[in-house]
Design a protein around this motif. Sequence first.
Motif: not given
Length: 152
Positions: A127-134, A97-113
């Motif tokens: 990268q593992g269980d994380w995806v880097q997106l535009r 429904r809503t997805l936190n976009l983070r500054s790095g690949p993990g929950l410890e990284w800041q939510v930036v959008g």
Amino acid sequence: MVPVPPAVARVLALLTLAACALGAQAQELVSVRSPVVNLRATPSTEGEVLWQLRRGYPLQVLQRQGDWIRVRDFEGDEGWVAARVTGEERHHVVRARTLNLRSGPGLEWQVVGTARYGDVLATVRRQGDWVQLRAPDGSGTVWAASDHLWGW
């Protein structure tokens, strides 16, 4: 350990290869490369338009028939698109429904959008269980947990 007869081992190996081939075929994805594409009920420009898809929308390939591809989207809906309006540029669609976009690949990284259900984002890498997106606003890249995304 009980020894496996050679004939049984060969059959098991062939079954494993067949299962891998079927799995690979089921995983074929394309994305919409035109600004707007009609998803049709039949493989023809005369076919009923079920809905329209926007650039980047990822689709799973189910079947190819001439110049047409039968596809399935992230919600399980199926239809036909002209092959010429699809490409291999990687994208993901948001399933949460809503997805936190983070500054790095993990929950410890800041939510930036955030992104919302159905948003389509271009894929940079996994990268593992994380995806880097535009980033949706085009300002750079962001990261999201892959279990909230569908695509490649």
